[in-house]
Design a protein around this motif. Structure first.
Motif, PDB file in Angstrom:
ATOM      1  N   PRO A   1       0.822  -1.212   0.000  1.00  0.00           N
ATOM      2  CA  PRO A   1       0.000   0.000   0.000  1.00  0.00           C
ATOM      3  C   PRO A   1       0.857   1.263   0.000  1.00  0.00           C
ATOM      4  O   PRO A   1       2.082   1.199   0.146  1.00  0.00           O
ATOM      5  N   SER A   2       0.211   2.394  -0.147  1.00  0.00           N
ATOM      6  CA  SER A   2       0.844   3.694   0.036  1.00  0.00           C
ATOM      7  C   SER A   2       0.369   4.290   1.359  1.00  0.00           C
ATOM      8  O   SER A   2      -0.813   4.233   1.675  1.00  0.00           O
ATOM      9  N   ALA A   3       1.297   4.890   2.103  1.00  0.00           N
ATOM     10  CA  ALA A   3       0.947   5.410   3.434  1.00  0.00           C
ATOM     11  C   ALA A   3       1.332   6.871   3.620  1.00  0.00           C
ATOM     12  O   ALA A   3       1.275   7.375   4.745  1.00  0.00           O
ATOM     13  N   LEU A   4       1.730   7.567   2.526  1.00  0.00           N
ATOM     14  CA  LEU A   4       2.265   8.922   2.668  1.00  0.00           C
ATOM     15  C   LEU A   4       3.359   8.897   3.736  1.00  0.00           C
ATOM     16  O   LEU A   4       4.148   7.961   3.789  1.00  0.00           O
ATOM     17  N   ASN A   5       3.441   9.929   4.563  1.00  0.00           N
ATOM     18  CA  ASN A   5       4.413   9.954   5.673  1.00  0.00           C
ATOM     19  C   ASN A   5       3.687   9.791   7.012  1.00  0.00           C
ATOM     20  O   ASN A   5       4.052  10.391   8.017  1.00  0.00           O
ATOM     21  N   SER A   6       2.672   8.929   7.016  1.00  0.00           N
ATOM     22  CA  SER A   6       1.731   8.844   8.132  1.00  0.00           C
ATOM     23  C   SER A   6       2.253   8.093   9.344  1.00  0.00           C
ATOM     24  O   SER A   6       1.606   8.102  10.394  1.00  0.00           O
ATOM     25  N   ASN A   7       3.377   7.404   9.216  1.00  0.00           N
ATOM     26  CA  ASN A   7       3.865   6.531  10.294  1.00  0.00           C
ATOM     27  C   ASN A   7       2.886   5.380  10.551  1.00  0.00           C
ATOM     28  O   ASN A   7       2.886   4.783  11.616  1.00  0.00           O
ATOM     29  N   TYR A   8       2.037   5.114   9.559  1.00  0.00           N
ATOM     30  CA  TYR A   8       1.021   4.069   9.679  1.00  0.00           C
ATOM     31  C   TYR A   8       0.146   4.304  10.911  1.00  0.00           C
ATOM     32  O   TYR A   8      -0.191   3.381  11.645  1.00  0.00           O
TER      33      TYR A   8
ATOM     34  N   SER B   1      -7.323  14.361  12.357  1.00  0.00           N
ATOM     35  CA  SER B   1      -7.397  15.814  12.176  1.00  0.00           C
ATOM     36  C   SER B   1      -6.743  16.270  10.883  1.00  0.00           C
ATOM     37  O   SER B   1      -6.660  17.471  10.629  1.00  0.00           O
ATOM     38  N   SER B   2      -6.281  15.343  10.063  1.00  0.00           N
ATOM     39  CA  SER B   2      -5.633  15.703   8.801  1.00  0.00           C
ATOM     40  C   SER B   2      -6.659  15.756   7.682  1.00  0.00           C
ATOM     41  O   SER B   2      -7.336  14.754   7.400  1.00  0.00           O
ATOM     42  N   MET B   3      -6.781  16.905   7.054  1.00  0.00           N
ATOM     43  CA  MET B   3      -7.713  17.069   5.935  1.00  0.00           C
ATOM     44  C   MET B   3      -9.094  16.562   6.341  1.00  0.00           C
ATOM     45  O   MET B   3      -9.668  17.009   7.320  1.00  0.00           O
ATOM     46  N   MET B   4      -9.649  15.579   5.618  1.00  0.00           N
ATOM     47  CA  MET B   4     -10.944  14.976   5.971  1.00  0.00           C
ATOM     48  C   MET B   4     -10.759  13.721   6.818  1.00  0.00           C
ATOM     49  O   MET B   4     -11.724  13.016   7.118  1.00  0.00           O
ATOM     50  N   GLY B   5      -9.534  13.466   7.204  1.00  0.00           N
ATOM     51  CA  GLY B   5      -9.201  12.260   7.952  1.00  0.00           C
ATOM     52  C   GLY B   5      -8.365  11.324   7.104  1.00  0.00           C
ATOM     53  O   GLY B   5      -8.633  11.141   5.905  1.00  0.00           O
ATOM     54  N   PHE B   6      -7.330  10.760   7.690  1.00  0.00           N
ATOM     55  CA  PHE B   6      -6.459   9.808   6.987  1.00  0.00           C
ATOM     56  C   PHE B   6      -6.137   8.687   7.982  1.00  0.00           C
ATOM     57  O   PHE B   6      -5.154   8.732   8.696  1.00  0.00           O
ATOM     58  N   GLY B   7      -7.034   7.674   8.031  1.00  0.00           N
ATOM     59  CA  GLY B   7      -6.918   6.620   9.036  1.00  0.00           C
ATOM     60  C   GLY B   7      -6.069   5.460   8.569  1.00  0.00           C
ATOM     61  O   GLY B   7      -6.573   4.341   8.394  1.00  0.00           O
ATOM     62  N   MET B   8      -4.766   5.695   8.420  1.00  0.00           N
ATOM     63  CA  MET B   8      -3.890   4.673   7.848  1.00  0.00           C
ATOM     64  C   MET B   8      -3.779   3.442   8.739  1.00  0.00           C
ATOM     65  O   MET B   8      -3.719   2.320   8.239  1.00  0.00           O
ATOM     66  N   TYR B   9      -3.750   3.629  10.042  1.00  0.00           N
ATOM     67  CA  TYR B   9      -3.605   2.479  10.943  1.00  0.00           C
ATOM     68  C   TYR B   9      -4.800   1.531  10.793  1.00  0.00           C
ATOM     69  O   TYR B   9      -4.628   0.323  10.600  1.00  0.00           O
TER      70      TYR B   9
END
Length: 277
Positions: A78-85, A90-98
């Protein structure tokens, strides 16, 4: 091998998202019908990239396609940006990578591809930031993975993290500070899924942890000393793990190509005998 790139709208990432999946090829001595209708389920490696990376990193910079072919293995990247998984509510509309990996991507892969969902057939590995993601998934979801390979990353004892330490101005501390803020403050962060050091302590001796491999180059100035600290702690507290180091290698792809081969060996994956050509 066959390479699939899938673009879909992710519920947890609130955007279109791309993954790369390596799939086993049909052996030439089998008919297409017999192979594709066999109903066989393959073992799966969930393979995570590092900071600044994406779903193409492992494919472009290592021989993972060849190694997967030799092991008859599905590899999901997958791609995870720099999210640290991590979940970034609170990022944009939400980025629930975990949550995305376990609650969305795993159901997708198990139901859209010939992938086994059995614990004994699932493995996870990653480098650097992806190594931190790997150990986080492995200790918070030990029922999902038979084994995990943490490459060029080491658990940190966040229980002793102070507000003063969060004021440093390097790239990693800025991300950590954002993670603490996103969790709702230092105390909540320390008691969250991010504090894998503490979670591993609580699971020591339980027999619940997946098999763990930590791999690092001795010239990796970012990680090696931290890994030695964790190893000393793990040995004292009875956290079972295997450690693999190579002299002279730093935080680099030449090491990670060797390390993923070691990881596949550690997972106990046998050569399928299939030709990569």
């Amino acid at each position: 091998m066959s390479i699939a790139t899938l673009n879909f709208e992710s519920h947890y990432l609130k955007s279109n998202h791309e993954i790369t999946v390596i799939l086993p090829n049909k052996p030439r001595h089998l008919t297409a019908k017999s192979f594709y209708e066999s109903g066989k389920k393959y073992k799966v490696l969930w393979l995570l990239h590092g900071t600044y990376g994406d779903h193409t990193d492992w494919l472009r910079r290592t021989n993972i396609e060849l190694y997967a072919c030799e092991k008859d293995l599905i590899v999901v990247m997958p791609s995870a940006l720099n999210s640290n998984y991590s979940n970034w509510d609170s990022s944009m509309m939400g980025f629930g990578m975990y949550d995305y990996l376990t609650e969305e991507l795993m159901p997708l892969i198990y139901n859209w591809f010939p992938a086994s969902d059995k614990r004994e057939d699932n493995f996870i590995a990653g480098l650097s930031m992806g190594g931190r993601g790997t150990i986080k998934y492995a200790v918070n979801h030990p029922e999902r993975f038979a084994a995990a390979a943490v490459l060029s990353a080491a658990p940190v004892e966040y229980s002793k993290l102070t507000e003063e330490e969060l004021q440093q101005d390097d790239m990693f501390t800025r991300r950590l500070r954002s993670m603490v803020d996103n969790a709702g403050g230092l105390e909540r962060f320390i008691h969250s899924e991010e504090n894998v050091w503490s979670i591993m302590d609580s699971l020591a001796g339980s027999g619940r942890l997946p098999k763990l491999l930590f791999a690092c180059g001795t010239a990796d100035t970012m990680i090696y000393e931290n890994l030695k600290l964790f190893r000393d702690h793990a040995e004292k507290t009875g956290i079972p793990a295997e450690y693999w180091t190579l002299e002279g290698y730093g935080h680099e792809w030449r090491f990670w190509d060797l390390a993923i081969q070691k990881a596949l060996e550690f997972f106990g994956l046998e050569d399928s005998g299939a030709s990569p050509y």
